[in-house]
Design a protein around this motif. Structure first.
Motif, PDB file in Angstrom:
ATOM      1  N   ASP A 172      16.239  40.947  -0.398  1.00 16.63           N
ATOM      2  CA  ASP A 172      15.626  40.629  -1.683  1.00 16.63           C
ATOM      3  C   ASP A 172      14.121  40.447  -1.478  1.00 16.63           C
ATOM      4  O   ASP A 172      13.678  39.464  -0.878  1.00 16.63           O
ATOM      5  CB  ASP A 172      16.239  39.358  -2.268  1.00 16.63           C
ATOM      6  CG  ASP A 172      15.648  38.981  -3.632  1.00 16.63           C
ATOM      7  OD1 ASP A 172      14.836  39.774  -4.153  1.00 16.63           O
ATOM      8  OD2 ASP A 172      15.982  37.897  -4.143  1.00 16.63           O
ATOM      9  N   THR A 173      13.357  41.360  -1.980  1.00 16.77           N
ATOM     10  CA  THR A 173      11.894  41.321  -1.803  1.00 16.77           C
ATOM     11  C   THR A 173      11.178  41.116  -3.138  1.00 16.77           C
ATOM     12  O   THR A 173      10.012  41.485  -3.297  1.00 16.77           O
ATOM     13  CB  THR A 173      11.410  42.619  -1.137  1.00 16.77           C
ATOM     14  OG1 THR A 173      11.752  43.735  -1.979  1.00 16.77           O
ATOM     15  CG2 THR A 173      12.045  42.811   0.227  1.00 16.77           C
ATOM     16  N   THR A 174      11.883  40.506  -4.090  1.00 21.43           N
ATOM     17  CA  THR A 174      11.296  40.304  -5.423  1.00 21.43           C
ATOM     18  C   THR A 174       9.987  39.524  -5.345  1.00 21.43           C
ATOM     19  O   THR A 174       8.995  39.876  -5.998  1.00 21.43           O
ATOM     20  CB  THR A 174      12.283  39.557  -6.330  1.00 21.43           C
ATOM     21  OG1 THR A 174      13.522  40.275  -6.373  1.00 21.43           O
ATOM     22  CG2 THR A 174      11.719  39.422  -7.746  1.00 21.43           C
ATOM     23  N   GLY A 175       9.990  38.450  -4.548  1.00 18.92           N
ATOM     24  CA  GLY A 175       8.786  37.633  -4.421  1.00 18.92           C
ATOM     25  C   GLY A 175       7.625  38.421  -3.838  1.00 18.92           C
ATOM     26  O   GLY A 175       6.479  38.297  -4.292  1.00 18.92           O
ATOM     27  N   PHE A 176       7.924  39.248  -2.841  1.00 18.22           N
ATOM     28  CA  PHE A 176       6.857  40.056  -2.236  1.00 18.22           C
ATOM     29  C   PHE A 176       6.344  41.098  -3.222  1.00 18.22           C
ATOM     30  O   PHE A 176       5.137  41.324  -3.317  1.00 18.22           O
ATOM     31  CB  PHE A 176       7.377  40.737  -0.967  1.00 18.22           C
ATOM     32  CG  PHE A 176       6.330  41.537  -0.246  1.00 18.22           C
ATOM     33  CD1 PHE A 176       5.367  40.893   0.511  1.00 18.22           C
ATOM     34  CD2 PHE A 176       6.280  42.916  -0.345  1.00 18.22           C
ATOM     35  CE1 PHE A 176       4.380  41.619   1.175  1.00 18.22           C
ATOM     36  CE2 PHE A 176       5.306  43.645   0.299  1.00 18.22           C
ATOM     37  CZ  PHE A 176       4.345  42.993   1.073  1.00 18.22           C
ATOM     38  N   ASP A 177       7.255  41.713  -3.956  1.00 23.81           N
ATOM     39  CA  ASP A 177       6.858  42.719  -4.934  1.00 23.81           C
ATOM     40  C   ASP A 177       5.921  42.117  -5.982  1.00 23.81           C
ATOM     41  O   ASP A 177       4.967  42.779  -6.428  1.00 23.81           O
ATOM     42  CB  ASP A 177       8.093  43.322  -5.613  1.00 23.81           C
ATOM     43  CG  ASP A 177       8.980  44.073  -4.632  1.00 23.81           C
ATOM     44  OD1 ASP A 177       8.472  44.493  -3.577  1.00 23.81           O
ATOM     45  OD2 ASP A 177      10.179  44.239  -4.916  1.00 23.81           O
ATOM     46  N   ALA A 178       6.173  40.865  -6.349  1.00 21.39           N
ATOM     47  CA  ALA A 178       5.311  40.195  -7.326  1.00 21.39           C
ATOM     48  C   ALA A 178       3.906  39.994  -6.751  1.00 21.39           C
ATOM     49  O   ALA A 178       2.901  40.147  -7.456  1.00 21.39           O
ATOM     50  CB  ALA A 178       5.920  38.858  -7.731  1.00 21.39           C
ATOM     51  N   CYS A 179       3.842  39.672  -5.455  1.00 25.32           N
ATOM     52  CA  CYS A 179       2.528  39.513  -4.802  1.00 25.32           C
ATOM     53  C   CYS A 179       1.765  40.831  -4.779  1.00 25.32           C
ATOM     54  O   CYS A 179       0.541  40.859  -4.966  1.00 25.32           O
ATOM     55  CB  CYS A 179       2.708  38.989  -3.388  1.00 25.32           C
ATOM     56  SG  CYS A 179       3.440  37.354  -3.272  1.00 25.32           S
ATOM     57  N   ILE A 180       2.488  41.917  -4.541  1.00 20.73           N
ATOM     58  CA  ILE A 180       1.862  43.234  -4.522  1.00 20.73           C
ATOM     59  C   ILE A 180       1.328  43.579  -5.905  1.00 20.73           C
ATOM     60  O   ILE A 180       0.214  44.107  -6.056  1.00 20.73           O
ATOM     61  CB  ILE A 180       2.861  44.308  -4.040  1.00 20.73           C
ATOM     62  CG1 ILE A 180       3.238  44.080  -2.573  1.00 20.73           C
ATOM     63  CG2 ILE A 180       2.291  45.706  -4.246  1.00 20.73           C
ATOM     64  CD1 ILE A 180       2.106  44.307  -1.602  1.00 20.73           C
ATOM     65  N   GLU A 181       2.124  43.274  -6.926  1.00 23.41           N
ATOM     66  CA  GLU A 181       1.687  43.560  -8.292  1.00 23.41           C
ATOM     67  C   GLU A 181       0.432  42.776  -8.655  1.00 23.41           C
ATOM     68  O   GLU A 181      -0.467  43.284  -9.337  1.00 23.41           O
ATOM     69  CB  GLU A 181       2.810  43.220  -9.292  1.00 23.41           C
ATOM     70  CG  GLU A 181       3.835  44.313  -9.428  1.00 23.41           C
ATOM     71  CD  GLU A 181       4.766  44.073 -10.616  1.00 23.41           C
ATOM     72  OE1 GLU A 181       4.318  43.501 -11.630  1.00 23.41           O
ATOM     73  OE2 GLU A 181       5.926  44.453 -10.512  1.00 23.41           O
ATOM     74  N   LYS A 182       0.354  41.542  -8.210  1.00 31.89           N
ATOM     75  CA  LYS A 182      -0.827  40.707  -8.481  1.00 31.89           C
ATOM     76  C   LYS A 182      -2.034  41.181  -7.662  1.00 31.89           C
ATOM     77  O   LYS A 182      -3.163  40.785  -7.935  1.00 31.89           O
ATOM     78  CB  LYS A 182      -0.524  39.252  -8.131  1.00 31.89           C
ATOM     79  CG  LYS A 182       0.404  38.563  -9.111  1.00 31.89           C
ATOM     80  CD  LYS A 182       0.896  37.237  -8.569  1.00 31.89           C
ATOM     81  CE  LYS A 182      -0.267  36.305  -8.217  1.00 31.89           C
ATOM     82  NZ  LYS A 182       0.218  35.010  -7.693  1.00 31.89           N
ATOM     83  N   ASN A 183      -1.746  41.985  -6.636  1.00 35.10           N
ATOM     84  CA  ASN A 183      -2.793  42.473  -5.737  1.00 35.10           C
ATOM     85  C   ASN A 183      -3.551  41.312  -5.102  1.00 35.10           C
ATOM     86  O   ASN A 183      -4.773  41.338  -4.980  1.00 35.10           O
ATOM     87  CB  ASN A 183      -3.764  43.393  -6.486  1.00 35.10           C
ATOM     88  CG  ASN A 183      -4.615  44.224  -5.538  1.00 35.10           C
ATOM     89  OD1 ASN A 183      -4.205  44.513  -4.410  1.00 35.10           O
ATOM     90  ND2 ASN A 183      -5.805  44.588  -5.974  1.00 35.10           N
ATOM     91  N   SER A 184      -2.758  40.288  -4.708  1.00 31.68           N
ATOM     92  CA  SER A 184      -3.348  39.097  -4.098  1.00 31.68           C
ATOM     93  C   SER A 184      -3.070  39.100  -2.600  1.00 31.68           C
ATOM     94  O   SER A 184      -1.929  38.879  -2.168  1.00 31.68           O
ATOM     95  CB  SER A 184      -2.774  37.831  -4.738  1.00 31.68           C
ATOM     96  OG  SER A 184      -3.185  36.685  -4.020  1.00 31.68           O
ATOM     97  N   ILE A 185      -4.079  39.363  -1.793  1.00 38.03           N
ATOM     98  CA  ILE A 185      -3.886  39.425  -0.355  1.00 38.03           C
ATOM     99  C   ILE A 185      -3.500  38.070   0.209  1.00 38.03           C
ATOM    100  O   ILE A 185      -2.736  37.973   1.171  1.00 38.03           O
ATOM    101  CB  ILE A 185      -5.159  39.979   0.342  1.00 38.03           C
ATOM    102  CG1 ILE A 185      -4.832  40.442   1.762  1.00 38.03           C
ATOM    103  CG2 ILE A 185      -6.278  38.965   0.315  1.00 38.03           C
ATOM    104  CD1 ILE A 185      -3.997  41.676   1.843  1.00 38.03           C
ATOM    105  N   GLU A 186      -3.997  36.985  -0.427  1.00 38.88           N
ATOM    106  CA  GLU A 186      -3.631  35.632   0.020  1.00 38.88           C
ATOM    107  C   GLU A 186      -2.149  35.368  -0.204  1.00 38.88           C
ATOM    108  O   GLU A 186      -1.469  34.811   0.669  1.00 38.88           O
ATOM    109  CB  GLU A 186      -4.477  34.585  -0.711  1.00 38.88           C
ATOM    110  CG  GLU A 186      -5.948  34.597  -0.374  1.00 38.88           C
ATOM    111  CD  GLU A 186      -6.716  35.661  -1.153  1.00 38.88           C
ATOM    112  OE1 GLU A 186      -6.121  36.308  -2.061  1.00 38.88           O
ATOM    113  OE2 GLU A 186      -7.898  35.860  -0.835  1.00 38.88           O
TER     114      GLU A 186
END
Length: 303
Positions: A172-186
């Motif tokens: 389950d990579t939902t959380g990571f996918d959300a970070c990618i969508e936000k384009n937030s490297i932090e």
């Protein structure tokens, strides 16, 4: 001591009847042939041929000598011909050093089909393979990095591999996918740091390479396991929720089979060049070409 070539010259003259024809068959000059025949007659102490205007007629001594030596000379010439044929057709024996996973994933299944190439394969890491190539314990090696101090080695670039983070396809990579969508490297780094990781060794060599390119810092991770075998790492990842850094070359077959998937290739490419290393003074160019062709024919990275 008698020279074997004298007997071969005598046999050729006896069979072809003239010095000219015999010289053509043996591919030597007629004067040399005359000298060899004279030397044999001097050694035996008997005349072997009567020199006629257009023919060399064997004397009785010549006939007797021919009967005695022809079978032995014929056998020797057959051995010589067979030996030359065997040597010319013999596949070169080449000692090849390589990382185990590269050979196993791409080359092993094709070794048996190489009729003109005989390999003695040895596995090892870059430093070990380099040292063995320098010391002539290996003829040629696939090296993952150059040794700048090894000035007697030639390094040919073979491939450039690209590093990536891989995971179980069912993870389950939902959380990571959300970070990618936000384009937030932090946020991407924070999510990754919270995961379990599997690495080749505790120095996190591949992970560090990837981390520095994308986060400009050293990684601080939860190291769940160290496995000193890249294929073992991929199998562990494919059956868990852990992450690992691999490359399109190392993970190519596992990606094709769907055993793992690419979680993230990073924003900045992290790459490494693989080299063919050899001492050009210790291995013939045609053998380098055979190995080079074999490797490039069967190793392909996954895009």
């Amino acid at each position: 001591m008698v020279n074997l070539e004298w007997y071969r010259t005598f046999k050729a003259i006896y069979q072809y009847g003239t010095l000219t024809r015999a010289a053509q068959e043996l591919m030597i000059s007629q004067p040399n042939m005359s000298i060899q025949l004279a030397s044999l007659e001097s050694y035996i102490g008997q005349q072997l041929f009567v020199r006629l205007p257009r023919k060399m007629m064997p004397t009785e001594y010549g006939k007797q000598l021919y009967t005695q030596i022809v079978e032995s000379i014929d056998n020797l010439e057959r051995v010589e011909t067979e030996f030359k044929r065997t040597v010319l057709n013999k596949a070169p024996s080449i000692r090849l050093g390589t990382p185990a996973e590269i050979f196993n994933d791409y080359l092993a299944e094709h070794v048996g089909n190489q009729k003109d190439l005989h390999l003695t394969v040895e596995y090892g890491l870059a430093d070990i393979l380099t040292e063995k190539t320098i010391s002539h314990d290996l003829d040629i090696a696939i090296i993952t990095r150059q040794n700048k101090s090894a000035d007697n080695l030639t390094y040919e670039a073979l491939f450039t591999e690209s590093f990536m983070i891989v995971c179980n396809p069912a993870m389950d990579t939902t959380g990571f996918d959300a970070c990618i969508e936000k384009n937030s490297i932090e946020d991407i780094e924070k999510w990754l740091k919270a995961q379990k990781w599997i690495a080749y060794s505790t120095d996190l060599a591949l992970v560090r390479r990837f981390w520095r390119e994308n986060f400009k810092k050293r990684p601080i991770l939860k190291l769940h396991a160290t496995i000193p075998d890249n294929d073992g790492i991929l199998r562990a990842v494919s059956n868990s929720d852990a992450l690992a850094v691999s490359s399109d070359l190392i993970a190519g077959k596992a990606l094709e089979k769907g055993l793992v998937k690419v979680l993230w290739k990073g924003e900045a490419p992290a790459t490494n060049t693989l080299y063919l290393a050899y001492n050009k003074d210790k291995i013939q160019p045609q053998y380098v070409e055979k190995v080079r062709t074999f490797i490039k024919t069967y190793i392909n990275t996954t895009e």
